[in-house]
Write a protein that holds these residues in place. Structure first.
Motif, PDB file in Angstrom:
ATOM      1  N   ASN A 271      -5.558  12.392  -5.014  1.00  0.00           N
ATOM      2  CA  ASN A 271      -5.761  13.712  -5.719  1.00  0.00           C
ATOM      3  C   ASN A 271      -5.341  13.548  -7.139  1.00  0.00           C
ATOM      4  OD1 ASN A 271      -7.110  15.265  -3.738  1.00  0.00           O
ATOM      5  ND2 ASN A 271      -5.502  16.294  -3.040  1.00  0.00           N
ATOM      6  N   ILE A 272      -4.050  12.814  -7.249  1.00  0.00           N
ATOM      7  CA  ILE A 272      -3.374  12.411  -8.627  1.00  0.00           C
ATOM      8  C   ILE A 272      -4.312  11.441  -9.382  1.00  0.00           C
ATOM      9  CG2 ILE A 272      -1.292  11.168  -9.480  1.00  0.00           C
ATOM     10  CD1 ILE A 272       0.489  12.497  -7.550  1.00  0.00           C
ATOM     11  N   MET A 273      -4.706  10.422  -8.646  1.00  0.00           N
ATOM     12  CA  MET A 273      -5.606   9.703  -9.548  1.00  0.00           C
ATOM     13  C   MET A 273      -7.069  10.315 -10.046  1.00  0.00           C
ATOM     14  SD  MET A 273      -4.955   6.453  -6.908  1.00  0.00           S
ATOM     15  CE  MET A 273      -6.006   5.314  -8.018  1.00  0.00           C
ATOM     16  N   VAL A 274      -7.372  11.045  -9.090  1.00  0.00           N
ATOM     17  CA  VAL A 274      -8.767  11.921  -9.482  1.00  0.00           C
ATOM     18  C   VAL A 274      -8.541  12.728 -10.791  1.00  0.00           C
ATOM     19  CG1 VAL A 274     -10.566  13.597  -8.857  1.00  0.00           C
ATOM     20  CG2 VAL A 274      -9.903  11.584  -7.374  1.00  0.00           C
ATOM     21  N   SER A 275      -7.336  13.513 -10.595  1.00  0.00           N
ATOM     22  CA  SER A 275      -6.935  14.647 -11.718  1.00  0.00           C
ATOM     23  C   SER A 275      -6.519  13.624 -13.061  1.00  0.00           C
ATOM     24  CB  SER A 275      -5.813  15.429 -11.390  1.00  0.00           C
ATOM     25  OG  SER A 275      -4.668  14.589 -11.101  1.00  0.00           O
ATOM     26  N   ILE A 276      -6.063  12.446 -12.901  1.00  0.00           N
ATOM     27  CA  ILE A 276      -5.657  11.739 -14.139  1.00  0.00           C
ATOM     28  C   ILE A 276      -7.053  11.172 -14.915  1.00  0.00           C
ATOM     29  CG2 ILE A 276      -5.065   9.348 -14.938  1.00  0.00           C
ATOM     30  CD1 ILE A 276      -2.632   9.682 -12.860  1.00  0.00           C
ATOM     31  N   ILE A 277      -7.861  10.828 -13.885  1.00  0.00           N
ATOM     32  CA  ILE A 277      -9.465  10.362 -14.565  1.00  0.00           C
ATOM     33  C   ILE A 277     -10.058  11.806 -15.190  1.00  0.00           C
ATOM     34  CG2 ILE A 277     -11.652   9.424 -14.016  1.00  0.00           C
ATOM     35  CD1 ILE A 277     -10.343   7.755 -11.960  1.00  0.00           C
TER      36      ILE A 277
ATOM     37  N   ALA B 237       2.809   9.787 -13.566  1.00  0.00           N
ATOM     38  CA  ALA B 237       2.835  10.009 -12.259  1.00  0.00           C
ATOM     39  C   ALA B 237       3.884   9.116 -11.643  1.00  0.00           C
ATOM     40  CB  ALA B 237       1.529   9.547 -11.724  1.00  0.00           C
ATOM     41  N   MET B 238       4.093   7.853 -12.101  1.00  0.00           N
ATOM     42  CA  MET B 238       5.009   6.956 -11.542  1.00  0.00           C
ATOM     43  C   MET B 238       6.414   7.471 -11.896  1.00  0.00           C
ATOM     44  SD  MET B 238       3.644   3.170 -13.047  1.00  0.00           S
ATOM     45  CE  MET B 238       2.675   2.264 -12.013  1.00  0.00           C
ATOM     46  N   ALA B 239       6.559   8.094 -12.934  1.00  0.00           N
ATOM     47  CA  ALA B 239       8.096   8.829 -13.118  1.00  0.00           C
ATOM     48  C   ALA B 239       8.199  10.114 -11.948  1.00  0.00           C
ATOM     49  CB  ALA B 239       8.013   9.566 -14.412  1.00  0.00           C
ATOM     50  N   PHE B 240       7.209  10.794 -11.685  1.00  0.00           N
ATOM     51  CA  PHE B 240       7.298  11.492 -10.559  1.00  0.00           C
ATOM     52  C   PHE B 240       7.421  10.990  -9.146  1.00  0.00           C
ATOM     53  CE2 PHE B 240       4.793  13.992  -7.075  1.00  0.00           C
ATOM     54  CZ  PHE B 240       5.778  15.181  -7.156  1.00  0.00           C
TER      55      PHE B 240
ATOM     56  N   HIS C  76       0.721  -1.199  -0.059  1.00  0.00           N
ATOM     57  CA  HIS C  76       0.044   0.050  -0.058  1.00  0.00           C
ATOM     58  C   HIS C  76       0.859   1.196  -0.094  1.00  0.00           C
ATOM     59  CE1 HIS C  76      -3.651  -2.230   1.973  1.00  0.00           C
ATOM     60  NE2 HIS C  76      -3.314  -2.763   0.562  1.00  0.00           N
ATOM     61  N   GLU C  77       1.846   1.098  -0.717  1.00  0.00           N
ATOM     62  CA  GLU C  77       2.613   2.489  -1.216  1.00  0.00           C
ATOM     63  C   GLU C  77       2.385   3.121  -2.407  1.00  0.00           C
ATOM     64  OE1 GLU C  77       6.747   1.117  -1.213  1.00  0.00           O
ATOM     65  OE2 GLU C  77       6.602  -0.068   0.574  1.00  0.00           O
ATOM     66  N   PRO C  78       2.610   4.501  -2.625  1.00  0.00           N
ATOM     67  CA  PRO C  78       2.325   5.284  -3.867  1.00  0.00           C
ATOM     68  C   PRO C  78       2.723   4.548  -4.870  1.00  0.00           C
ATOM     69  CG  PRO C  78       3.240   6.974  -2.300  1.00  0.00           C
ATOM     70  CD  PRO C  78       3.500   5.306  -1.345  1.00  0.00           C
ATOM     71  N   MET C  79       3.640   3.902  -5.230  1.00  0.00           N
ATOM     72  CA  MET C  79       4.248   3.428  -6.466  1.00  0.00           C
ATOM     73  C   MET C  79       3.050   2.180  -6.763  1.00  0.00           C
ATOM     74  SD  MET C  79       6.160   3.495  -9.041  1.00  0.00           S
ATOM     75  CE  MET C  79       7.056   2.516 -10.312  1.00  0.00           C
ATOM     76  N   PHE C  80       2.719   1.399  -5.771  1.00  0.00           N
ATOM     77  CA  PHE C  80       1.879   0.160  -5.992  1.00  0.00           C
ATOM     78  C   PHE C  80       0.384   0.569  -6.083  1.00  0.00           C
ATOM     79  CE2 PHE C  80       5.615  -1.570  -3.855  1.00  0.00           C
ATOM     80  CZ  PHE C  80       6.120  -2.557  -4.750  1.00  0.00           C
ATOM     81  N   ILE C  81       0.126   1.698  -5.646  1.00  0.00           N
ATOM     82  CA  ILE C  81      -1.344   2.152  -5.830  1.00  0.00           C
ATOM     83  C   ILE C  81      -1.337   2.615  -7.142  1.00  0.00           C
ATOM     84  CG2 ILE C  81      -2.950   3.837  -5.179  1.00  0.00           C
ATOM     85  CD1 ILE C  81      -1.681   3.952  -2.242  1.00  0.00           C
ATOM     86  N   LEU C  82      -0.622   3.415  -7.524  1.00  0.00           N
ATOM     87  CA  LEU C  82      -0.516   3.610  -9.091  1.00  0.00           C
ATOM     88  C   LEU C  82      -0.611   2.502 -10.135  1.00  0.00           C
ATOM     89  CD1 LEU C  82       1.882   6.921  -8.844  1.00  0.00           C
ATOM     90  CD2 LEU C  82      -0.497   6.822  -9.376  1.00  0.00           C
ATOM     91  N   LEU C  83       0.302   1.533  -9.745  1.00  0.00           N
ATOM     92  CA  LEU C  83       0.451   0.467 -10.467  1.00  0.00           C
ATOM     93  C   LEU C  83      -1.032  -0.527 -10.528  1.00  0.00           C
ATOM     94  CD1 LEU C  83       1.940  -1.761 -12.171  1.00  0.00           C
ATOM     95  CD2 LEU C  83       2.535  -2.719  -9.963  1.00  0.00           C
ATOM     96  N   SER C  84      -1.738  -0.556  -9.497  1.00  0.00           N
ATOM     97  CA  SER C  84      -3.070  -1.074  -9.525  1.00  0.00           C
ATOM     98  C   SER C  84      -4.073  -0.275 -10.403  1.00  0.00           C
ATOM     99  CB  SER C  84      -3.607  -0.871  -8.185  1.00  0.00           C
ATOM    100  OG  SER C  84      -4.033   0.336  -7.673  1.00  0.00           O
ATOM    101  N   MET C  85      -3.697   1.238 -10.455  1.00  0.00           N
ATOM    102  CA  MET C  85      -4.473   2.015 -11.458  1.00  0.00           C
ATOM    103  C   MET C  85      -4.217   1.506 -12.725  1.00  0.00           C
ATOM    104  SD  MET C  85      -5.017   6.045 -11.500  1.00  0.00           S
ATOM    105  CE  MET C  85      -6.284   6.725 -12.297  1.00  0.00           C
TER     106      MET C  85
END
Length: 313
Positions: free
Chosen positions: A143-149, A117-120, A56-65
């Protein structure tokens, strides 16, 4: 009545892969296998990230997306492709065509934004390691995930209305296996200059801006890595970016090749272009979970633990 049917046609015909009709059944087999790998791989990845607290880290949350978007991308195209190749199911309703087109382009733009986002995330982890947890908080990631969508939705939604305004009075035969914006617009008897301008420039500029920002992020990452005094520290820092770089190459390389081939490759046979376009929407979703599973030790360990528990039960 005829005028109304032009603006709201009942259906289109997806030709499939012209010139290879005799091989449609055989062509469908590898696509079915790749699609099955994509479904199973991404579902396992989503399950591992959901149940394992250490992931449950930022990188893996983005990976799940990214995995969720890959499921949408492949499911929007492959089932209809297999129905076309195996059962001759070539007809698709106008609303079905618009829906497929929307999710196809929507997934593409979302994938690009997730890679940015992953690069950031990698930039903060390597260049600002002491501030990682304070910068990439749970709320920031949400917020990043919502803005992406939202960004992807706003970029692609006009495509739907740009197609709905067009009349389709002559042919409704699409020389492809799925609906995409410009390919459908070219069937219209009206002026499609707005469709061409928006369909090419706006999504393309959105993706190009993502690529530029990803490149800038990696320039700063490489600069920070080469300033490290220890060779081991350099290798460890670079290894954390390996899977991300592989996914970037798998995503952008065929995408830009496909765009250039459609724009300048007039001598390339149409069936080759269609085959390549279908490989592009099937192979990256299948390979992404494999790449992260092989190159990310945390995911690898959890997968092996899951597999071993399954065998003991």
């Amino acid at each position: 009545m005829n005028n109304l049917s032009c603006y709201n046609p009942p259906s289109f015909i997806l030709v499939g892969i012209p010139g290879l009709e005799k091989f449609h059944i055989w062509i469908g087999i590898p696509f079915c296998v790749i699609y099955a790998v994509a479904i199973v791989g991404n579902c396992i990845l989503l399950y591992l990230i959901a149940v394992e607290q250490s992931l449950h880290e930022p990188m893996f949350i983005l990976l799940s997306m990214l995995a969720s978007t890959d499921l949408i991308l492949s499911t929007a195209t492959v089932p209809k492709l297999l129905g076309n190749l195996w059962f001759g199911s070539q007809e698709i309703t106008f609303s079905g065509c618009l829906t497929q087109m929307f999710f196809l382009h929507f997934s593409f733009v979302i994938d690009s934004a997730i890679l940015l986002a992953m690069a950031f995330d990698r930039y903060v982890a390597i260049c600002l390691p002491l501030r990682y947890n304070t910068i990439l908080t749970r709320q920031v990631i949400v917020n990043i995930m919502v803005s992406i969508i939202v960004r992807s939705f706003l970029v692609i939604l006009p495509d739907v209305f740009l197609l709905k305004r067009l009349p389709f009075c002559k042919t409704r035969v699409i020389p492809h296996t799925y609906c995409e914006h410009i390919g459908v617009a070219r069937l219209s008897t009206a002026d499609i200059s707005i469709n061409i301008w928006y369909g090419f420039s706006v999504p393309l500029m959105t993706v190009i801006s993502d690529v530029i920002l990803i490149a800038v992020s990696y320039i700063f990452i490489l600069r920070a890595v080469f300033l490290l005094s220890s060779q081991g520290a350099r290798q460890k820092a670079l290894s954390t970016c390996g899977s991300h770089v592989c996914v970037i190459l798998m995503f952008y390389t065929p995408a830009f090749f496909s765009i250039l081939a459609h724009r300048f490759g007039h001598s390339v046979p149409r069936n080759v272009l269609i085959l390549f376009a279908n490989l592009y929407v099937t192979i990256p979703p299948a390979l992404n979970p494999v790449v992260y599973g092989v190159k990310t030790k945390k995911i690898q360990d959890r997968f092996l633990l899951l597999f071993s528990l399954g065998k003991t039960q």
